[in-house]
Design a protein around this motif. Structure first.
Motif, short mmCIF file in Angstrom:
data_model
loop_
_atom_site.label_atom_id
_atom_site.label_comp_id
_atom_site.label_asym_id
_atom_site.label_seq_id
_atom_site.Cartn_x
_atom_site.Cartn_y
_atom_site.Cartn_z
N LEU A 13 0.88 -1.15 -0.04
CA LEU A 13 0.08 -0.04 0.01
C LEU A 13 1.05 1.39 0.01
CD1 LEU A 13 -2.82 -0.80 2.68
CD2 LEU A 13 -2.74 -1.38 0.14
N ASP A 14 0.52 2.02 -0.94
CA ASP A 14 1.14 3.65 -0.98
C ASP A 14 0.23 4.51 -0.30
OD1 ASP A 14 2.33 6.19 -1.25
OD2 ASP A 14 2.00 5.97 -3.59
N PRO A 15 0.03 4.93 1.05
CA PRO A 15 -0.74 5.75 1.67
C PRO A 15 -0.71 7.18 1.12
CG PRO A 15 0.64 4.66 3.29
CD PRO A 15 1.19 4.32 1.95
N ASP A 16 0.40 7.69 0.46
CA ASP A 16 0.36 8.94 -0.17
C ASP A 16 -0.29 8.83 -1.35
OD1 ASP A 16 1.71 10.38 2.05
OD2 ASP A 16 3.48 10.09 1.38
N GLY A 17 -0.08 7.87 -2.11
CA GLY A 17 -0.70 7.86 -3.42
C GLY A 17 -1.95 7.08 -3.47
N TRP A 18 -2.59 6.61 -2.37
CA TRP A 18 -3.70 5.77 -2.16
C TRP A 18 -3.83 4.95 -3.07
CZ3 TRP A 18 -7.85 6.69 1.26
CH2 TRP A 18 -7.53 7.53 2.34
N VAL B 104 -3.75 -3.43 7.59
CA VAL B 104 -2.46 -3.33 7.65
C VAL B 104 -1.66 -2.83 8.61
CG1 VAL B 104 -0.46 -2.87 6.07
CG2 VAL B 104 -2.66 -3.51 4.96
N THR B 105 -2.11 -1.80 9.06
CA THR B 105 -1.14 -1.12 10.17
C THR B 105 -1.21 -1.81 11.36
OG1 THR B 105 -3.25 0.14 10.91
CG2 THR B 105 -1.56 1.53 9.24
N MET B 106 -2.16 -2.70 11.53
CA MET B 106 -2.14 -3.62 12.94
C MET B 106 -2.56 -4.99 12.48
SD MET B 106 -3.93 -1.15 15.59
CE MET B 106 -3.36 -1.97 17.03
N PRO B 107 -1.63 -5.65 11.84
CA PRO B 107 -2.03 -6.94 11.14
C PRO B 107 -2.39 -8.13 12.03
CG PRO B 107 0.50 -6.55 11.00
CD PRO B 107 -0.38 -5.16 11.59
#
Length: 238
Positions: A146-151, A174-177
């Motif tokens: 995942l690219d959070p800045d580019g969504w 994903v941040t807390m798998p």
């Protein structure tokens, strides 16, 4: 009323001119530009000519209804969509979500609620400005990236187009798998506490996510924990 910090254009597609005027006024007070369409065909044409940032889309319209309009929009873009529904049948609303709408509001509605939901979708789409200039780091788990800045989401380097809500759910997992998120917890993460949305809406978004990743060969992106909620799957990292 919350003000939009950046210029945004909202397409209001509804066959009732009174509703269009009411929403245009409320959205303008929030700092949003608006354009209008009286049916689905006009809405598709407006998307092509004006490239709005979000569509407020009535389900029950002449010539081409909102369901078919949403289906055609989703076939070619991930433009955020907020459904307006005069039908009180939850199945109709869930169907809209399964087609790729980001959220829905049932008539009669409060213009403030519509504005609040529009702003929430725009925040998820654009992301909040970071506190520092550093870019948000990419998120990886197995073959999922995942690219959070580019969504942007990808699986084994294959892009997987997601709506803003779908991306938000996946990013939360994903941040807390290792954490199992209840449906209410996912709603709170996406919209904030107290936001009125049904559990079945989250289930619909998860089904969409699974279908999109299954199309590129991913079968283990999200796990269901019966009676609890969802957590991230192993994502091919066996």
């Amino acid at each position: 009323m919350i003000q939009c910090p950046m210029p945004r254009t909202i397409l209001i597609a509804d066959d009732d001119p009174h509703i269009r005027q009411l929403l245009a006024f409320a959205l303008a007070k929030a700092g949003l530009d608006t354009i209008e369409a009286e049916d689905g065909e006009a809405a598709l044409a407006a998307v092509e000519s004006h490239a709005p940032d979000l569509v407020v889309l009535d389900i029950n319209m002449p010539r081409m209804d909102g369901i078919e309009t949403c289906r055609r929009l989703r076939a070619r873009s991930d433009l955020p969509i907020l459904f307006l529904s005069s039908r009180d049948d939850e199945l109709d609303r869930v169907l809209g979500i399964e087609l790729g709408a980001d959220d829905y509001v049932t008539k009669p509605f409060s213009p403030r609620e519509v504005v609040a939901r529009v702003m929430a979708i725009l925040r998820r789409t654009a992301g909040r400005p970071p506190a520092v200039a550093d870019a948000a780091p990419p998120l990886r788990h197995g073959r999922l990236h995942l690219d959070p800045d580019g969504w942007q989401a990808s699986w084994a380097d294959q892009p997987v187009p997601l709506t803003a809500t779908e991306f938000g759910i996946l990013r939360t997992l994903v941040t807390m798998p290792s954490k199992v998120f209840s449906r209410d917890a996912l709603i709170d993460r996406l919209h904030g506490p107290g936001f009125a949305i049904t559990d079945r809406t989250i289930d619909s978004h998860v089904r969409n996510l699974r279908a999109k990743f299954a199309a590129v060969g991913a079968q283990d992106v999200i796990e269901t924990r019966a009676g609890i909620g969802y957590r991230l799957g192993v994502c091919g990292a066996r």
